[in-house]
Design a protein around this motif. Structure first.
Motif, PDB file in Angstrom:
ATOM      1  N   VAL A   6      19.651  72.134 -29.450  1.00 35.09           N
ATOM      2  CA  VAL A   6      18.945  70.906 -29.797  1.00 35.09           C
ATOM      3  C   VAL A   6      19.709  69.704 -29.257  1.00 35.09           C
ATOM      4  CG1 VAL A   6      18.222  69.413 -31.715  1.00 35.09           C
ATOM      5  CG2 VAL A   6      17.797  71.872 -31.817  1.00 35.09           C
ATOM      6  N   GLN A   7      21.033  69.710 -29.373  1.00 37.25           N
ATOM      7  CA  GLN A   7      21.832  68.585 -28.890  1.00 37.25           C
ATOM      8  C   GLN A   7      21.722  68.436 -27.372  1.00 37.25           C
ATOM      9  OE1 GLN A   7      23.427  66.191 -30.738  1.00 37.25           O
ATOM     10  NE2 GLN A   7      23.523  65.216 -28.743  1.00 37.25           N
ATOM     11  N   GLN A   8      21.772  69.532 -26.634  1.00 38.05           N
ATOM     12  CA  GLN A   8      21.646  69.472 -25.181  1.00 38.05           C
ATOM     13  C   GLN A   8      20.263  68.968 -24.774  1.00 38.05           C
ATOM     14  OE1 GLN A   8      22.607  73.595 -24.527  1.00 38.05           O
ATOM     15  NE2 GLN A   8      24.600  73.088 -23.634  1.00 38.05           N
ATOM     16  N   ALA A   9      19.234  69.422 -25.459  1.00 34.59           N
ATOM     17  CA  ALA A   9      17.875  68.971 -25.159  1.00 34.59           C
ATOM     18  C   ALA A   9      17.721  67.489 -25.486  1.00 34.59           C
ATOM     19  CB  ALA A   9      16.865  69.805 -25.938  1.00 34.59           C
ATOM     20  N   THR A  10      18.321  67.053 -26.579  1.00 34.33           N
ATOM     21  CA  THR A  10      18.274  65.641 -26.948  1.00 34.33           C
ATOM     22  C   THR A  10      18.984  64.793 -25.902  1.00 34.33           C
ATOM     23  OG1 THR A  10      18.205  66.219 -29.296  1.00 34.33           O
ATOM     24  CG2 THR A  10      18.856  63.974 -28.765  1.00 34.33           C
ATOM     25  N   ASP A  11      20.131  65.235 -25.450  1.00 36.57           N
ATOM     26  CA  ASP A  11      20.867  64.511 -24.407  1.00 36.57           C
ATOM     27  C   ASP A  11      20.050  64.422 -23.119  1.00 36.57           C
ATOM     28  OD1 ASP A  11      22.992  64.086 -26.137  1.00 36.57           O
ATOM     29  OD2 ASP A  11      24.157  65.784 -25.365  1.00 36.57           O
ATOM     30  N   ALA A  12      19.345  65.495 -22.765  1.00 31.97           N
ATOM     31  CA  ALA A  12      18.500  65.486 -21.576  1.00 31.97           C
ATOM     32  C   ALA A  12      17.365  64.477 -21.722  1.00 31.97           C
ATOM     33  CB  ALA A  12      17.948  66.882 -21.314  1.00 31.97           C
ATOM     34  N   TYR A  14      17.573  61.651 -23.516  1.00 27.20           N
ATOM     35  CA  TYR A  14      18.176  60.329 -23.313  1.00 27.20           C
ATOM     36  C   TYR A  14      18.257  60.002 -21.829  1.00 27.20           C
ATOM     37  CZ  TYR A  14      19.921  60.176 -28.174  1.00 27.20           C
ATOM     38  OH  TYR A  14      20.032  60.152 -29.536  1.00 27.20           O
ATOM     39  N   VAL A  15      18.703  60.948 -21.035  1.00 26.61           N
ATOM     40  CA  VAL A  15      18.817  60.741 -19.584  1.00 26.61           C
ATOM     41  C   VAL A  15      17.440  60.484 -18.987  1.00 26.61           C
ATOM     42  CG1 VAL A  15      19.424  61.843 -17.399  1.00 26.61           C
ATOM     43  CG2 VAL A  15      20.945  62.070 -19.373  1.00 26.61           C
ATOM     44  N   SER A  16      16.468  61.271 -19.394  1.00 20.29           N
ATOM     45  CA  SER A  16      15.113  61.117 -18.880  1.00 20.29           C
ATOM     46  C   SER A  16      14.535  59.749 -19.227  1.00 20.29           C
ATOM     47  CB  SER A  16      14.222  62.219 -19.446  1.00 20.29           C
ATOM     48  OG  SER A  16      12.904  62.067 -18.995  1.00 20.29           O
ATOM     49  N   ILE A  17      14.723  59.321 -20.458  1.00 15.83           N
ATOM     50  CA  ILE A  17      14.210  58.019 -20.894  1.00 15.83           C
ATOM     51  C   ILE A  17      14.835  56.893 -20.069  1.00 15.83           C
ATOM     52  CG2 ILE A  17      14.269  56.352 -22.789  1.00 15.83           C
ATOM     53  CD1 ILE A  17      13.855  58.749 -24.690  1.00 15.83           C
ATOM     54  N   ASN A  18      16.113  57.010 -19.806  1.00 12.54           N
ATOM     55  CA  ASN A  18      16.793  55.973 -19.034  1.00 12.54           C
ATOM     56  C   ASN A  18      16.501  56.059 -17.542  1.00 12.54           C
ATOM     57  OD1 ASN A  18      18.201  54.405 -21.059  1.00 12.54           O
ATOM     58  ND2 ASN A  18      19.315  56.286 -21.476  1.00 12.54           N
ATOM     59  N   ASP A  25       8.202  65.474 -20.055  1.00 17.82           N
ATOM     60  CA  ASP A  25       7.428  66.550 -20.693  1.00 17.82           C
ATOM     61  C   ASP A  25       8.199  67.863 -20.721  1.00 17.82           C
ATOM     62  OD1 ASP A  25       5.208  64.969 -21.311  1.00 17.82           O
ATOM     63  OD2 ASP A  25       4.308  65.292 -19.343  1.00 17.82           O
ATOM     64  N   ALA A  26       8.921  68.164 -19.663  1.00 21.69           N
ATOM     65  CA  ALA A  26       9.729  69.384 -19.628  1.00 21.69           C
ATOM     66  C   ALA A  26      10.859  69.311 -20.644  1.00 21.69           C
ATOM     67  CB  ALA A  26      10.300  69.600 -18.224  1.00 21.69           C
ATOM     68  N   HIS A  27      11.470  68.147 -20.784  1.00 21.08           N
ATOM     69  CA  HIS A  27      12.563  67.997 -21.740  1.00 21.08           C
ATOM     70  C   HIS A  27      12.060  68.050 -23.184  1.00 21.08           C
ATOM     71  CE1 HIS A  27      15.319  67.292 -18.531  1.00 21.08           C
ATOM     72  NE2 HIS A  27      14.697  66.185 -18.126  1.00 21.08           N
ATOM     73  N   TYR A  64       4.455  59.397 -29.220  1.00 23.73           N
ATOM     74  CA  TYR A  64       4.400  60.341 -28.102  1.00 23.73           C
ATOM     75  C   TYR A  64       4.900  61.721 -28.522  1.00 23.73           C
ATOM     76  CZ  TYR A  64       5.028  62.418 -23.537  1.00 23.73           C
ATOM     77  OH  TYR A  64       4.958  63.265 -22.467  1.00 23.73           O
ATOM     78  N   PHE A  65       6.017  61.741 -29.218  1.00 23.75           N
ATOM     79  CA  PHE A  65       6.591  63.023 -29.642  1.00 23.75           C
ATOM     80  C   PHE A  65       5.713  63.689 -30.697  1.00 23.75           C
ATOM     81  CE2 PHE A  65      10.008  61.706 -27.145  1.00 23.75           C
ATOM     82  CZ  PHE A  65      10.959  62.701 -27.051  1.00 23.75           C
ATOM     83  N   ARG A  66       5.090  62.898 -31.568  1.00 27.08           N
ATOM     84  CA  ARG A  66       4.193  63.455 -32.586  1.00 27.08           C
ATOM     85  C   ARG A  66       3.042  64.194 -31.910  1.00 27.08           C
ATOM     86  NH1 ARG A  66       2.124  59.042 -34.964  1.00 27.08           N
ATOM     87  NH2 ARG A  66       4.158  58.588 -35.844  1.00 27.08           N
ATOM     88  N   LYS A  67       2.519  63.638 -30.811  1.00 25.67           N
ATOM     89  CA  LYS A  67       1.442  64.301 -30.068  1.00 25.67           C
ATOM     90  C   LYS A  67       1.903  65.636 -29.498  1.00 25.67           C
ATOM     91  CE  LYS A  67      -0.803  60.022 -28.759  1.00 25.67           C
ATOM     92  NZ  LYS A  67      -1.052  59.065 -27.655  1.00 25.67           N
ATOM     93  N   LYS A  68       3.191  65.770 -29.264  1.00 27.69           N
ATOM     94  CA  LYS A  68       3.770  67.007 -28.737  1.00 27.69           C
ATOM     95  C   LYS A  68       4.219  67.943 -29.853  1.00 27.69           C
ATOM     96  CE  LYS A  68       3.552  65.593 -24.465  1.00 27.69           C
ATOM     97  NZ  LYS A  68       2.769  66.227 -23.433  1.00 27.69           N
ATOM     98  N   GLY A  69       4.038  67.523 -31.117  1.00 30.94           N
ATOM     99  CA  GLY A  69       4.372  68.374 -32.255  1.00 30.94           C
ATOM    100  C   GLY A  69       5.796  68.239 -32.761  1.00 30.94           C
ATOM    101  N   ILE A  70       6.453  67.108 -32.463  1.00 32.77           N
ATOM    102  CA  ILE A  70       7.839  66.900 -32.883  1.00 32.77           C
ATOM    103  C   ILE A  70       7.930  65.647 -33.738  1.00 32.77           C
ATOM    104  CG2 ILE A  70      10.189  66.435 -32.102  1.00 32.77           C
ATOM    105  CD1 ILE A  70       9.506  67.915 -29.519  1.00 32.77           C
TER     106      ILE A  70
END
Length: 76
Positions: A6-12, A14-18, A25-27, A64-70
């Motif tokens: 979960v931490q690695q995916a969250t970090d990815a 952050y990078v994607s957002i920036n 979508d993949a992240h 956005y994340f709610r639409k993806k189920g998170i």
């Protein structure tokens, strides 16, 4: 990407957002899979690491994340 924590995916994310939401979508899918494996019910993001840390940016991200189920929460 299926073996990320979960931490690695969250970090990815952050990078994607920036990077103007590059491959977001993949992240998000990787985060959802990691959360399911680890039994985590909500994703927690640090407000200061977001590209748009104001209320509007946080609400847009939650939507956005709610639409993806998170479910997303934020810390300072």
């Amino acid at each position: 990407m299926s073996d990320l924590t979960v931490q690695q995916a969250t970090d990815a994310i952050y990078v994607s957002i920036n990077n103007d939401n590059e491959d977001i979508d993949a992240h998000v899918a990787a985060l959802k899979a990691a959360m399911a494996r680890e039994g985590v019910r909500e994703a927690v993001f640090e407000t200061k690491k977001l590209a748009v840390p104001n209320r509007q940016g946080r609400k847009m991200m939650q939507s956005y994340f709610r639409k993806k189920g998170i479910t997303v929460t934020f810390t300072d």
